[in-house]
Design a protein around this motif. Structure first.
Motif, PDB file in Angstrom:
ATOM      1  N   PRO A   1      47.107  50.194  14.029  1.00 14.47           N
ATOM      2  CA  PRO A   1      46.321  50.568  12.840  1.00 14.47           C
ATOM      3  C   PRO A   1      47.094  50.296  11.554  1.00 14.47           C
ATOM      4  O   PRO A   1      48.308  50.388  11.529  1.00 14.47           O
ATOM      5  CB  PRO A   1      46.052  52.055  13.020  1.00 14.47           C
TER       6      PRO A   1
ATOM      7  N   GLN B   1      42.024  48.167  23.666  1.00 13.18           N
ATOM      8  CA  GLN B   1      43.371  48.633  24.021  1.00 13.18           C
ATOM      9  C   GLN B   1      43.367  49.478  25.287  1.00 13.18           C
ATOM     10  O   GLN B   1      44.409  49.654  25.919  1.00 13.18           O
ATOM     11  CB  GLN B   1      43.971  49.398  22.846  1.00 13.18           C
ATOM     12  N   ALA B   2      42.212  49.993  25.678  1.00 12.81           N
ATOM     13  CA  ALA B   2      42.115  50.790  26.910  1.00 12.81           C
ATOM     14  C   ALA B   2      41.961  49.907  28.142  1.00 12.81           C
ATOM     15  O   ALA B   2      42.066  50.394  29.269  1.00 12.81           O
ATOM     16  CB  ALA B   2      40.936  51.759  26.808  1.00 12.81           C
ATOM     17  N   GLN B   3      41.736  48.608  27.949  1.00 17.66           N
ATOM     18  CA  GLN B   3      41.558  47.700  29.077  1.00 17.66           C
ATOM     19  C   GLN B   3      42.890  47.381  29.747  1.00 17.66           C
ATOM     20  O   GLN B   3      43.938  47.362  29.105  1.00 17.66           O
ATOM     21  CB  GLN B   3      40.903  46.389  28.613  1.00 17.66           C
TER      22      GLN B   3
ATOM     23  N   ASN C   1      37.168  50.294  14.599  1.00 23.03           N
ATOM     24  CA  ASN C   1      38.055  51.244  15.277  1.00 23.03           C
ATOM     25  C   ASN C   1      37.648  51.477  16.721  1.00 23.03           C
ATOM     26  O   ASN C   1      38.495  51.545  17.622  1.00 23.03           O
ATOM     27  CB  ASN C   1      38.092  52.566  14.514  1.00 23.03           C
ATOM     28  N   GLU C   2      36.347  51.589  16.979  1.00 23.19           N
ATOM     29  CA  GLU C   2      35.883  51.790  18.353  1.00 23.19           C
ATOM     30  C   GLU C   2      36.097  50.539  19.195  1.00 23.19           C
ATOM     31  O   GLU C   2      36.477  50.616  20.366  1.00 23.19           O
ATOM     32  CB  GLU C   2      34.410  52.198  18.364  1.00 23.19           C
TER      33      GLU C   2
ATOM     34  N   ARG D   1      38.466  48.322  18.778  1.00 20.59           N
ATOM     35  CA  ARG D   1      39.904  48.267  19.064  1.00 20.59           C
ATOM     36  C   ARG D   1      40.293  49.282  20.125  1.00 20.59           C
ATOM     37  O   ARG D   1      41.091  48.982  21.028  1.00 20.59           O
ATOM     38  CB  ARG D   1      40.705  48.503  17.782  1.00 20.59           C
ATOM     39  N   ARG D   2      39.715  50.488  20.063  1.00 19.58           N
ATOM     40  CA  ARG D   2      40.036  51.507  21.062  1.00 19.58           C
ATOM     41  C   ARG D   2      39.660  51.028  22.455  1.00 19.58           C
ATOM     42  O   ARG D   2      40.428  51.193  23.416  1.00 19.58           O
ATOM     43  CB  ARG D   2      39.304  52.818  20.728  1.00 19.58           C
ATOM     44  N   ARG D   3      38.471  50.424  22.592  1.00 11.97           N
ATOM     45  CA  ARG D   3      38.020  49.951  23.903  1.00 11.97           C
ATOM     46  C   ARG D   3      38.876  48.796  24.403  1.00 11.97           C
ATOM     47  O   ARG D   3      39.188  48.720  25.594  1.00 11.97           O
ATOM     48  CB  ARG D   3      36.550  49.541  23.825  1.00 11.97           C
TER      49      ARG D   3
ATOM     50  N   ASP E   1      30.070  55.099  18.778  1.00  8.02           N
ATOM     51  CA  ASP E   1      30.631  55.601  17.529  1.00  8.02           C
ATOM     52  C   ASP E   1      29.561  55.782  16.458  1.00  8.02           C
ATOM     53  O   ASP E   1      29.795  56.427  15.433  1.00  8.02           O
ATOM     54  CB  ASP E   1      31.729  54.672  17.012  1.00  8.02           C
TER      55      ASP E   1
END
Length: 256
Positions: A256, A129-131, A122-123, A125-127, A11
């Motif tokens: 968010p 939540q993708a797990q 944000n990045e 959290r994105r990673r 990011d």
């Protein structure tokens, strides 16, 4: 990919290699004259100085940096020198891969950094939540509470780019503790120091939650098998005070 130091995440929110601190003009650095040591001496004979128990908090640690007049032999340059001990990644009985030392490490010595990609919230959290529940999580969130109530957050992800620190296992009674150490900028190095004398052959572990160095055992709450309807992973550290489950931080799973 192995990297001994932090690198900027995908990011690009933070660049850990950027030099933003002014250097000191000392030839011999000593507190409180040295501007890098305005909070007190950091090290004595390469060992981190213990925090005064009466303070009730960990003071900031700033090492001399690339802009300082002092040389590489300055005693306020420890973490930036990197790994100094022989460590080995090995297969444990129940915890997957782990790290052990091949030589004696004295209490207070710097052992290794937990290095990886430096991410914004944000990045990170994105990673997270993708797990999937089967994925190993290497992302660590460190929160530093300042005197004015402000909280500084640092997110490090060594999943794809990192160092030996990514293989360290959790323990409820660890022999390492983590301290954010700043060298060139406000992006800290997550430095792991020996909490006690460590013999050759011992596995190296730290408390993923950070409670070991910050909250007395008597103040720890009971652990549950779930949080936010997400099952927690069992802990196999074998410590007398084992909490039964690995530490859990739900903040990165919140919407968010």
């Amino acid at each position: 990919q192995y990297s001994p130091d932090n690198v900027a995440g995908a990011d690009g929110a933070l660049d850990p290699t950027e030099i933003t601190f002014p250097g000191c003009s000392c030839l011999t650095c000593a507190a409180p004259v040295c501007s890098c040591l305005r909070h007190g001496e950091n090290y004595r004979s390469l060992c981190i100085e213990p925090t005064d128990d009466e303070e009730g908090f960990a003071r900031p640690v700033f090492e001399c940096n690339a802009m300082c007049r002092c040389g590489e032999s300055c005693p306020n340059r420890v973490v930036q020198r990197g790994l100094q001990f022989r460590l080995e990644v090995f297969q444990t009985a129940k915890k997957g891969l782990g790290v052990r030392t091949l030589e004696f490490i004295a209490k207070g010595r710097f052992v290794c950094e937990y290095a990886g990609e430096v991410l914004g919230f944000n990045e990170a959290r994105r990673r997270i939540q993708a797990q999937t529940p089967k994925d190993s999580n290497y992302i660590i969130a460190v929160r530093e509470h300042l005197h004015n109530g402000q909280i500084l957050e640092t997110f490090i992800d060594p999943t794809h780019i990192g160092n030996v620190g990514r293989f360290l296992n959790h323990s409820c009674e660890p022999n390492l503790f983590m301290v954010p150490v700043r060298v060139d900028s406000m992006v800290p190095k997550l430095a792991l120091f020996a909490a006690t004398d460590i013999s050759a052959g011992e596995e190296l572990c730290y408390d993923y939650s950070g409670r070991f160095h910050n909250i007395p055992v008597t103040n720890r709450g009971p652990e549950t098998s779930e949080e936010g309807n997400i099952p927690k992973k069992p802990c196999y550290c074998g410590a007398r005070t084992c909490a039964s489950f690995l530490p859990w931080d739900s903040s990165l799973f919140s919407p968010p």
